[in-house]
Design an enzyme around this catalytic site. Structure first.
Site, PDB file in Angstrom:
ATOM      1  N   ASP A 252      43.904  29.827  52.116  1.00 36.92           N
ATOM      2  CA  ASP A 252      42.971  29.883  50.991  1.00 36.92           C
ATOM      3  C   ASP A 252      41.572  29.858  51.604  1.00 36.92           C
ATOM      4  O   ASP A 252      41.154  28.857  52.167  1.00 36.92           O
ATOM      5  CB  ASP A 252      43.205  28.659  50.090  1.00 36.92           C
ATOM      6  CG  ASP A 252      42.173  28.537  48.955  1.00 36.92           C
ATOM      7  OD1 ASP A 252      41.257  29.396  48.879  1.00 36.92           O
ATOM      8  OD2 ASP A 252      42.286  27.582  48.166  1.00 36.92           O
TER       9      ASP A 252
ATOM     10  N   TRP B 284      41.844  21.098  46.660  1.00 39.54           N
ATOM     11  CA  TRP B 284      42.414  22.434  46.463  1.00 39.54           C
ATOM     12  C   TRP B 284      43.778  22.564  47.124  1.00 39.54           C
ATOM     13  O   TRP B 284      44.697  23.155  46.548  1.00 39.54           O
ATOM     14  CB  TRP B 284      41.456  23.523  46.927  1.00 39.54           C
ATOM     15  CG  TRP B 284      40.215  23.546  46.095  1.00 39.54           C
ATOM     16  CD1 TRP B 284      38.953  23.250  46.496  1.00 39.54           C
ATOM     17  CD2 TRP B 284      40.117  23.850  44.689  1.00 39.54           C
ATOM     18  NE1 TRP B 284      38.084  23.342  45.426  1.00 39.54           N
ATOM     19  CE2 TRP B 284      38.762  23.709  44.320  1.00 39.54           C
ATOM     20  CE3 TRP B 284      41.046  24.208  43.712  1.00 39.54           C
ATOM     21  CZ2 TRP B 284      38.309  23.924  43.018  1.00 39.54           C
ATOM     22  CZ3 TRP B 284      40.598  24.431  42.415  1.00 39.54           C
ATOM     23  CH2 TRP B 284      39.251  24.285  42.079  1.00 39.54           C
TER      24      TRP B 284
ATOM     25  N   LYS C  22      32.677  32.682  45.037  1.00 34.98           N
ATOM     26  CA  LYS C  22      31.902  31.776  45.891  1.00 34.98           C
ATOM     27  C   LYS C  22      31.109  32.543  46.945  1.00 34.98           C
ATOM     28  O   LYS C  22      29.911  32.375  47.058  1.00 34.98           O
ATOM     29  CB  LYS C  22      32.822  30.743  46.521  1.00 34.98           C
ATOM     30  CG  LYS C  22      33.124  29.658  45.509  1.00 34.98           C
ATOM     31  CD  LYS C  22      34.424  28.974  45.682  1.00 34.98           C
ATOM     32  CE  LYS C  22      34.645  28.041  44.497  1.00 34.98           C
ATOM     33  NZ  LYS C  22      36.028  27.643  44.346  1.00 34.98           N
TER      34      LYS C  22
HETATM   35  C1  PLP Z   1      37.108  27.223  43.866  1.00 31.83           C
HETATM   36  C2  PLP Z   1      38.296  27.107  44.730  1.00 31.83           C
HETATM   37  C3  PLP Z   1      39.580  27.386  44.250  1.00 31.83           C
HETATM   38  C4  PLP Z   1      39.842  27.762  42.801  1.00 31.83           C
HETATM   39  O1  PLP Z   1      39.462  29.042  42.582  1.00 31.83           O
HETATM   40  P1  PLP Z   1      39.647  29.741  41.121  1.00 31.83           P
HETATM   41  O2  PLP Z   1      39.251  31.140  41.420  1.00 31.83           O
HETATM   42  O3  PLP Z   1      38.711  29.024  40.201  1.00 31.83           O
HETATM   43  O4  PLP Z   1      41.053  29.590  40.724  1.00 31.83           O
HETATM   44  C5  PLP Z   1      40.640  27.307  45.124  1.00 31.83           C
HETATM   45  N1  PLP Z   1      40.455  26.975  46.406  1.00 31.83           N
HETATM   46  C6  PLP Z   1      39.235  26.688  46.908  1.00 31.83           C
HETATM   47  C7  PLP Z   1      39.094  26.332  48.346  1.00 31.83           C
HETATM   48  C8  PLP Z   1      38.125  26.746  46.092  1.00 31.83           C
HETATM   49  O5  PLP Z   1      36.908  26.459  46.572  1.00 31.83           O
END
Ligand code: PLP
Length: 359
Positions: free
Chosen positions: A171, A101, A195
């Site tokens: 993030d 990511w 998530k």
């Molecule tokens: C799943 C994830 C993403 C991507 O997220 P989307 O909402 O599908 O764009 C980005 N960073 C991390 C750490 C993730 O687990």
């Protein structure tokens, strides 16, 4: 029948929340219509979004100097809008690269032709640890970290220190609100809701108001954080239902002891699974112990055949989504906030039984 859902995302939601939504789906609190049908500007919907925003900041312990937005496009769109808003010809985007990511976030800076500096990376050991040291560039626009690496299963255990004046951006897609953090150390926190705090469709962005003043001028309207902040996420139609789900999950978090309460539960859940891994020569964890994630637990078995068999037999016992990410293979159990304790226990028991029958 309800399954044990170890999905990395979209992921399990609390049963209580699903029932609350079900009860109110057709006729929201006696208003005679569904949230799905409401105008985003109606007083009833305004109460939903404002309630979610206020509750979010309260849970994070943040005050008036922050604002929270609910946007669309996922964390992946933020990979682009961050450098677009905060980099210019002179400033350098700084990233700590801890896996897939972060690498995707870095790629977007490069596509925009902005200056990027990798302050640290764990690529040398296949992203199996979190770097403990980093070196910023001259004139940094910000430092970006990924607090939990969903695919590799590593997690930052500290809030990194940055020199005064350097914004810290994180993030937090896969460990947001899983335990108390010093959120005030961060200038911007973002992620996909699917998530840990809701369903797919909404992206949360919690940002310090002083950061909004640093946004570049002349950006495309939808790409400019000020557009969304100044209109309280109502510049255009927000993902209304997904925001409603977030609001209900936030109430559930409050009812479960807040972030302190969740931390205790999350650590206990992860311990069930890590204990099996640690007390066995059959299973092995794939990352260094001190950096292990409480949210995503990757592990390997002695062979790929056994991994396949493990995943199949688990499925027959209603334990789903235990396959590792396609880029790394093996197995992975995601143990997010909403995963019930009994699911973690059931998996730990099954792991012991499978080991006995196959070694
Ligand atoms: C799943 C994830 C993403 C991507 O997220 P989307 O909402 O599908 O764009 C980005 N960073 C991390 C750490 C993730 O687990």
């Amino acid at each position: 029948m309800k399954v044990h859902n170890f999905s990395a995302g979209p992921a399990v939601l609390p049963q209580e929340v699903l029932r609350e939504i079900q009860e109110n789906l057709v006729n929201y609190k006696g208003k005679g219509l569904s949230v799905l049908e409401m105008s985003h500007r109606s007083p009833d919907y305004m109460a939903i979004i404002e309630g979610a925003r206020a509750r979010l900041l309260k849970i994070m312990g943040l005050g008036d100097d922050y604002t929270a937005m609910f946007l669309q496009g996922g964390a992946s769109t933020q990979f682009l809008t961050i450098p677009l808003n905060f980099c210019d010809d002179k400033k350098v985007a700084n990233y700590i690269d801890t896996g897939v990511w972060s690498s995707k976030a870095i790629k977007e800076v490069k596509i925009l032709n902005k200056k990027v500096h990798i302050a640290a990376t764990s690529a040398d050991k296949d992203f199996t640890y979190i770097p403990k040291e980093w070196k910023l560039s001259e004139n940094p626009a910000y430092l970006h970290i990924t607090t939990n690496n969903t695919i590799r299963g590593t997690e930052w255990k500290i809030d990194p220190d940055v020199p005064a004046g350097v914004p810290l951006i994180a993030d937090m897609s896969s460990n947001f609100l899983s335990r108390p953090l010093d959120f005030s150390k961060y200038d911007m926190i973002y992620g996909g809701a699917q998530k840990n705090i809701g369903s797919a469709g909404a992206t949360f962005v919690v940002i310090k108001k002083s950061m909004l003043e640093k946004c570049n001028k002349g950006l495309s309207t939808m790409m400019d954080y000020n557009t969304h902040a100044s209109k309280d996420s109502m510049f255009n139609t927000p993902p209304t239902f997904a925001i409603y789900v977030i609001g209900e999950v936030l109430k559930w978090i409050e009812n479960n002891g807040g972030l302190e309460g969740l931390q205790k539960i999350n650590e206990e859940k992860a311990a069930y699974i890590y204990d099996v891994i640690d007390s066995s020569d059959f299973y092995h964890g794939t990352v260094v112990q001190e950096d292990r994630s409480f949210m995503n637990i990757p592990f390997r078995l002695p062979s790929e055949e056994l991994e396949k068999k493990f995943i199949e037999e688990a499925k027959a016992k209603n334990m789903l989504n235990l396959k590792g990410h396609r880029s790394v293979g093996g197995c992975r159990a995601s143990t997010y906030n909403s995963l019930p304790m009994e699911s973690a226990k059931a998996l730990a028991e099954f792991m012991k039984e499978f080991e006995k029958n196959n070694s």
